[in-house]
Design a protein around this motif. Structure first.
Motif, short mmCIF file in Angstrom:
data_model
loop_
_atom_site.label_atom_id
_atom_site.label_comp_id
_atom_site.label_asym_id
_atom_site.label_seq_id
_atom_site.Cartn_x
_atom_site.Cartn_y
_atom_site.Cartn_z
N ASP A 1 0.85 -1.18 0.00
CA ASP A 1 0.00 0.00 0.00
C ASP A 1 0.89 1.23 0.00
O ASP A 1 2.12 1.13 0.09
CB ASP A 1 -0.95 0.01 1.21
N LEU A 2 0.29 2.38 -0.10
CA LEU A 2 1.05 3.62 -0.20
C LEU A 2 1.59 4.06 1.17
O LEU A 2 0.93 3.86 2.18
CB LEU A 2 0.16 4.73 -0.76
N PRO A 3 2.75 4.68 1.20
CA PRO A 3 3.29 5.20 2.46
C PRO A 3 2.69 6.57 2.77
O PRO A 3 3.40 7.57 2.92
CB PRO A 3 4.79 5.29 2.17
N SER A 4 1.37 6.61 2.87
CA SER A 4 0.67 7.86 3.11
C SER A 4 0.12 7.89 4.53
O SER A 4 0.12 6.88 5.24
CB SER A 4 -0.48 8.02 2.11
N GLU A 5 -0.39 9.04 4.93
CA GLU A 5 -0.96 9.17 6.27
C GLU A 5 -2.17 8.26 6.45
O GLU A 5 -2.48 7.85 7.57
CB GLU A 5 -1.33 10.63 6.52
N ASN A 6 -2.87 7.97 5.37
CA ASN A 6 -4.06 7.14 5.47
C ASN A 6 -3.78 5.65 5.37
O ASN A 6 -4.63 4.83 5.74
CB ASN A 6 -5.06 7.53 4.36
N SER A 7 -2.61 5.29 4.85
CA SER A 7 -2.36 3.87 4.54
C SER A 7 -1.17 3.26 5.26
O SER A 7 -1.14 2.04 5.46
CB SER A 7 -2.16 3.70 3.03
N TYR A 8 -0.17 4.05 5.63
CA TYR A 8 1.04 3.45 6.18
C TYR A 8 0.77 2.65 7.45
O TYR A 8 1.40 1.63 7.70
CB TYR A 8 2.09 4.52 6.47
N TRP A 9 -0.22 3.10 8.24
CA TRP A 9 -0.52 2.40 9.48
C TRP A 9 -0.91 0.94 9.24
O TRP A 9 -0.64 0.07 10.08
CB TRP A 9 -1.62 3.12 10.26
N LYS A 10 -1.55 0.65 8.11
CA LYS A 10 -1.93 -0.73 7.82
C LYS A 10 -0.69 -1.60 7.64
O LYS A 10 -0.63 -2.74 8.11
CB LYS A 10 -2.79 -0.79 6.56
N ILE A 11 0.29 -1.05 6.93
CA ILE A 11 1.54 -1.78 6.69
C ILE A 11 2.24 -2.09 8.00
O ILE A 11 2.61 -3.23 8.29
CB ILE A 11 2.46 -0.94 5.76
N LYS A 12 2.41 -1.06 8.80
CA LYS A 12 3.12 -1.21 10.08
C LYS A 12 2.35 -2.13 11.02
O LYS A 12 2.95 -2.97 11.72
CB LYS A 12 3.31 0.17 10.71
N SER A 13 1.03 -1.98 11.03
CA SER A 13 0.20 -2.78 11.92
C SER A 13 0.31 -4.27 11.60
O SER A 13 0.47 -5.11 12.49
CB SER A 13 -1.26 -2.33 11.83
N ILE A 14 0.24 -4.62 10.32
CA ILE A 14 0.36 -6.03 9.90
C ILE A 14 1.70 -6.60 10.34
O ILE A 14 1.78 -7.69 10.91
CB ILE A 14 0.17 -6.15 8.38
N ASN A 15 2.76 -5.87 10.09
CA ASN A 15 4.09 -6.36 10.43
C ASN A 15 4.34 -6.38 11.94
O ASN A 15 5.23 -7.08 12.41
CB ASN A 15 5.16 -5.54 9.72
#
Length: 497
Positions: free
Chosen positions: A68-82
């Motif tokens: 997903d994009l490293p944006s304010e709306n999307s980066y949290w999903k990346i970090k949360s999964i990992n």
């Protein structure tokens, strides 16, 4: 420095300045050498769960990477999964089970780095494609447009990195004609620039029928699928791939002749449902004017098999599909296929449904008269029962109109801790909100907890108040119980105070 807020647990993550995740990706892939790599583009309500389904494939052992994009709306999903926290909340125990299995197998990683496309055998496109709507003062639809630039950029990011023999499966709901007129030309153009074979890549479309809620996983894994490819080889490859993640012992795979056909099938499905709901909206107003109970009428009609899907009235349509898909179809008809005509009935259904929150609010005023300077509790901010999805929730319109009337609003939702569209925190403990001095309670989402015997008992233990059920959630027995102490009004049941 930009930050990203985790909507699940309200953590704040710092977005990295250097967007290079190649070492972590290489480390992940080295653990899964020899496995096919599935890249899911988009980690929203479809892509995140689709990633889990792929990571728990029925017949294969895939290495799955979500991007997903490293944006304010999307980066949290990346970090949360990992970090081991799945970014969605829903009443489906399989989500937790599948995520835990993926953690144990270490076969699911999330990133923002498009270098992952270099390693992909299959890319599943699950990104957002929005419709820009302009509304009149009465919330009716004034105009709309579709901006394809973000979608084109996403496809280009794949084509710039991928192997020439990549299989691209578009799951995003798109205007019919998108694979043929947008995805295929972009792929051929970018592969040509790189001097690669233009005939080796495979492209197809297969729309999901995701139903967020208690059957979230099963709606992907055990529900019939429609698919197509840009050619025979593509269609055959998609069939083989889908057969590894879809339980074909429980559901069918239906092949259509062209990507235009599957793209049209998805928006036709949702346009039909949106029209069905709009039909119920119109008749709910008529029923209330006549002072009759539309729910009992619909129940009487539903005994006929041919009318078993007649809709009940409600607060309105929300979510990501029914609020826009009929418009995608109409836009496609004029933009891709040269027609001068709109799909007018489909457009009208969206306009009618968009006005439903306003009608619900007007019904609230008509029944309870004065709501200014009152303490009002809204039970549910999600657009659908038993899922934490607030996108285009009809509760938002009701909230805004109540706020404009100067009332104090309390919010509860067991699946939503933070309402991103309104930048509001939401209470998840029912007892805490019921402890307030309340004047009015609005049932604004169909969560099962609100019709449980425990909740009815709690409502009966508080002082006399007014209850407005916008969804017809309560049973006849519960209605009689609540009416014995409180003023109760139910949308679509006439004047039932």
């Amino acid at each position: 420095m930009k930050y990203s807020k985790n909507i699940v647990n309200n953590k704040v993550y710092e977005i990295p300045e250097i967007l290079d995740d190649s070492k972590n990706i290489e480390s992940f892939l080295s653990k899964h050498h020899g496995k096919k790599v599935i890249v899911v583009q988009g980690l929203g309500f479809v892509g995140a769960v689709m990633s889990l389904v792929c990571a728990n494939s029925i017949t294969e052992d895939y290495a799955v990477i979500g991007i997903d994009l490293p944006s304010e709306n999307s980066y949290w999903k990346i970090k949360s999964i990992n970090d081991g926290i799945f970014p969605l909340i829903a009443e489906d125990p399989k989500i937790g089970e599948f995520f835990e299995k993926a953690i144990q197998k270490e076969n699911f990683y999330a990133t923002y780095d498009p270098c992952v496309f270099e390693h992909a055998d299959v890319v599943i496109v699950d990104i957002n494609l929005d419709v820009q709507k302009e509304s009149n003062k009465d919330y009716s639809l004034a105009s709309f447009d579709v901006d394809m630039s973000g979608f084109k950029a996403a496809i280009k990011s794949i084509a710039e990195k991928c192997r020439e023999d990549i299989l691209i499966l578009v799951e995003t709901t798109v205007p019919p004609g998108t694979c043929e007129k947008i995805v295929k030309p972009i792929m051929r153009d970018e592969l040509s620039k790189r001097g690669l074979n233009l005939d080796a890549f495979k492209l197809g479309h297969s729309y999901e029928r995701v139903m967020p809620g208690p059957e979230y996983i099963n709606s992907i894994r055990e529900y019939p699928r429609v698919y197509s490819g840009m050619d025979q080889n593509s269609a055959d490859s998609i069939q083989i791939f889908l057969s590894t993640i879809i339980d074909i012992n429980l559901c069918d795979l239906t092949r259509l002749e062209h990507t235009n056909a599957t793209e049209m099938a998805k928006v036709l499905e949702n346009s039909y449902r949106a029209s069905n709901i709009a039909f119920a909206v119109e008749w709910s107003r008529y029923a209330e004017e006549a002072g009759v109970d539309l729910f009992s009428i619909v129940n009487a009609i539903r005994v006929r098999d041919t009318h078993s899907n007649l809709m009940y009235p409600g607060i309105g349509v929300g979510g990501y599909c029914l609020t826009k898909d009929p418009l995608l179809a109409s836009w496609s008809r004029k933009s891709f296929f040269g027609s001068e005509d709109d799909l007018s009935m489909s457009i009208k259904s969206v306009s009618t449904n968009d006005q439903m929150p306003r009608y619900a609010f007007e019904r609230l005023l008509k029944v309870f008269h004065e709501i200014s300077n009152k303490n009002i509790l809204m039970l549910g901010v999600s657009y659908r029962g038993d899922v934490g999805d607030t996108r285009f929730s009809p509760a938002e319109g009701v909230y805004n109109m109540i706020q404009e009337n100067g009332s104090t609003i309390f919010l509860h939702d067991p699946f939503v801790k933070y309402w991103p569209e309104l930048d509001l925190n939401v209470e998840s403990k029912l007892d805490d909100v019921l402890d307030n001095e309340l004047d009015i309670i609005i049932i604004s989402a169909g969560h099962n907890i609100y019709k449980s015997s425990e909740t009815i008992e709690k409502l009966m233990n508080i002082k006399n108040l007014k209850i407005f059920d916008t969804l017809g959630l309560f049973s006849d027995e519960q209605i009689n119980t609540l009416k014995s102490k409180h003023e109760l009004s139910i949308l679509g049941r006439g004047d039932i105070k």
